[in-house]
Motif scaffolding. Structure first.
Motif, short mmCIF file in Angstrom:
data_model
loop_
_atom_site.label_atom_id
_atom_site.label_comp_id
_atom_site.label_asym_id
_atom_site.label_seq_id
_atom_site.Cartn_x
_atom_site.Cartn_y
_atom_site.Cartn_z
N THR A 349 -21.85 -33.39 9.08
CA THR A 349 -23.05 -34.09 9.82
C THR A 349 -22.64 -35.15 10.81
O THR A 349 -21.65 -36.02 10.04
N THR A 351 -23.58 -37.57 14.46
CA THR A 351 -24.78 -38.09 15.48
C THR A 351 -24.34 -38.21 16.75
O THR A 351 -23.13 -38.35 17.10
N GLN A 367 -29.80 -31.04 22.83
CA GLN A 367 -30.60 -29.87 21.95
C GLN A 367 -29.69 -28.61 21.90
O GLN A 367 -29.78 -27.88 20.94
N GLN A 370 -26.87 -28.94 19.82
CA GLN A 370 -27.14 -29.02 18.46
C GLN A 370 -27.27 -27.44 17.88
O GLN A 370 -26.94 -27.21 16.69
N LYS A 379 -24.38 -30.08 11.54
CA LYS A 379 -25.61 -30.56 11.50
C LYS A 379 -25.49 -31.79 12.62
O LYS A 379 -24.92 -32.87 12.15
N LEU A 380 -26.25 -31.87 13.58
CA LEU A 380 -26.18 -32.74 14.71
C LEU A 380 -27.42 -33.36 15.02
O LEU A 380 -28.31 -33.15 15.22
N ASP A 381 -27.58 -34.95 14.54
CA ASP A 381 -28.53 -35.65 14.72
C ASP A 381 -28.57 -36.13 16.09
O ASP A 381 -27.39 -36.65 16.34
N ILE A 382 -29.60 -36.12 16.74
CA ILE A 382 -29.62 -36.54 18.21
C ILE A 382 -30.17 -37.91 18.22
O ILE A 382 -31.28 -38.07 17.78
#
Length: 506
Positions: A349, A351, A367, A370, A379-382
């Motif tokens: 994970t 960011t 997006q 991602q 898993k990419l958190d924006i």
């Protein structure tokens, strides 16, 4: 917003009986250009600003010694001539004797020396400091002569001096500590009023040595929504707009009263990795990310295909075919194997940060990326930030990944040495360097043979793609939209709005 006009009465007829005047023909000339853009400046210090929105404003107020024209040729600004010594270790400028700051003081060699001393002072935090580390000393034999003594031949230093980040500021303002609190340059416009995130009011600098400014001033409105900017153009409330969003720009040609200027630019959209953070410190992980990203899909989805996939070098003279670079053809299976080899078969994970509005495609790019990286388990958190917050985090290198729009240059060394040399002042942003990159940059800096320089930087580009500290995505276009009675604007591949100095409204 107040609209100012000058009126020219061509002829009139006196009717004796009624003593009335009938205007046969009247032509109106607007003296103030009404401009809109979506992002405001984040500061007024030309030596520190990195945001495009700041540069677009300040390049109307400040001037460097030289500038780039629309063909990327170096032309006079404050300096009217320049010459390298035969050994390449001295660069002498003759200043335009008519150049004046907007406070009425002459621009002298003392101001040039003080400006570059400020840039070179580490405490300043100047954005382009690394471009000028070859300057050993500066002589000022008279008020209009400046001699830069260099520690070694430095071929790209003249190109570096075309940047706003090398603007000449008054020595008196440096001494007073007022740089950044007020804007006093020698450029075509004076900043009369700035209400951050709302408006700027500029007036023409009547004493500008560069010639006559075509309008009396510019009233700038900051409208964060570019669809609102287009609506204002449609209704004639504004004359000229800087557009960044291709979704909006492509609508302009459908408007009969408007015209769109669309110019390929040197700036590039990029996914910056932070190799100082785990697991991006592993080469295989960075390469896996590069292999997993479909750059054309990012371009097509986020920017309507308005641009082209690029490698690190975006300037025409040095550009190579990106398909020849490492993993520019998407290969998910190879990416998965690289992840497994690095011990991350199940992914991880992270960011990614993106700024609101600069570029307007940033969130859409994040997006798409991602979605693509999810295929290899990442898993990419924006995290979307206001521009000034983003810039602060970016300069500190405080991110796992960052979607960015970075400026280009006509010369590879000027473009990248602040990131990819050991002395680079934005190494904290890049967080990666190796002996190969540093060595290639130094070779390109001193090599005078154009053919040999091209080979050096082709090797640099190939190595950069292989070690993958960043994932270069695409270059796009610079867009301006204007009413059809706005004439004379000349765009440049740097995205500069300096051409507004010669605009007129008919």
């Amino acid at each position: 917003m107040k609209r100012h006009y000058g009126r020219k009465l061509i002829s009139c007829v006196a009717v004796a009986a009624g003593l009335s005047m009938v205007a046969v023909s009247t032509e109106a000339y607007a003296a103030t250009l009404r401009l809109a853009w979506s992002q405001d400046a984040t500061g007024l210090d030309p030596h520190k600003q990195t945001a495009f929105s700041s540069i677009r404003l300040l390049e109307l107020i400040y001037e460097p010694l030289v500038r780039l024209d629309s063909n990327l040729q170096i032309v006079p600004a404050i300096a009217e001539s320049w010459q390298f010594s035969p050994d390449g270790k001295e660069l002498t400028f003759k200043l335009n004797p008519n150049a004046k700051f907007q406070n009425g003081a002459a621009v002298t060699s003392a101001d040039v020396k003080a400006s570059f001393q400020r840039i070179l002072d580490q405490a300043t935090g100047a954005a382009a400091r690394a471009n000028f580390l070859s300057i050993a000393s500066i002589d000022t034999p008279d008020a209009t002569t400046v001699v830069f003594h260099l520690s070694q031949p430095d071929v790209p230093i003249l190109t570096s001096m075309t940047s706003l980040n090398a603007a000449i500021v008054p020595a008196s303002e440096i001494t007073a500590g007022s740089i950044g609190t007020k804007a006093i340059g020698s450029g075509p416009f004076k900043l009369d009023n700035w209400v951050p995130n709302s408006k700027e009011v500029l007036s023409a600098n009547k004493a500008w040595a560069g010639g006559t400014v075509g309008v009396d001033g510019i009233d700038v409105s900051v409208l964060p929504d570019e669809t609102a900017i287009l609506a204002s153009l449609r209704t004639g409330q504004i004359d000229f707009a800087l557009l960044n969003d291709p979704l909006v720009a492509t609508l302009v040609p459908k408007e009969p009263k408007l015209q769109l200027t669309r110019t390929p630019v040197l700036s590039y959209n990029v996914l910056q990795l932070n190799p100082s953070r785990k697991p991006m410190d592993q080469l295989a992980v960075r390469q896996a990310i590069s292999c997993a990203i479909d750059r054309q899909d990012v371009l097509d989805t986020a920017a309507l295909g308005e641009g082209k996939v690029t490698g690190p070098l975006t300037m025409p003279l040095y550009q190579t075919d990106p398909s020849q670079l490492f993993c520019y053809k998407r290969d998910v299976e190879k990416a998965k194997k690289l992840m497994a080899d690095a011990g991350f078969a199940n992914g991880f994970t992270a960011t990614v940060i993106a700024a609101t509005g600069e570029p307007p495609t940033a969130t859409a790019e994040a997006q798409v990326i991602q979605s693509q990286l999810a295929e290899i388990g990442i898993k990419l958190d924006i995290k979307v930030m206001e521009l000034n917050v983003y810039v602060d985090a970016w300069l500190k290198g405080n991110f796992d990944m960052a979607v960015a729009l970075n400026g280009g240059s006509a010369d590879p060394y000027s473009m990248y040495n602040r990131y990819w040399t050991k002395a680079g002042n934005l190494q904290k942003v890049a967080n990666y360097i190796d002996d190969t990159l540093d060595g290639q940059m130094q070779k390109g800096r001193v090599e005078t043979d154009p053919a040999k320089r091209k080979v050096i930087f082709a090797d640099f580009e190939k190595h950069m793609a292989e070690v993958s500290p960043w994932i270069w995505l695409y270059t796009s276009y610079g867009y301006t939209a204007e009413q059809k009675n706005v004439q004379g604007f000349v765009p440049t591949p740097t995205g500069s709005l300096f051409g507004l100095s010669k605009v007129s409204i008919k």
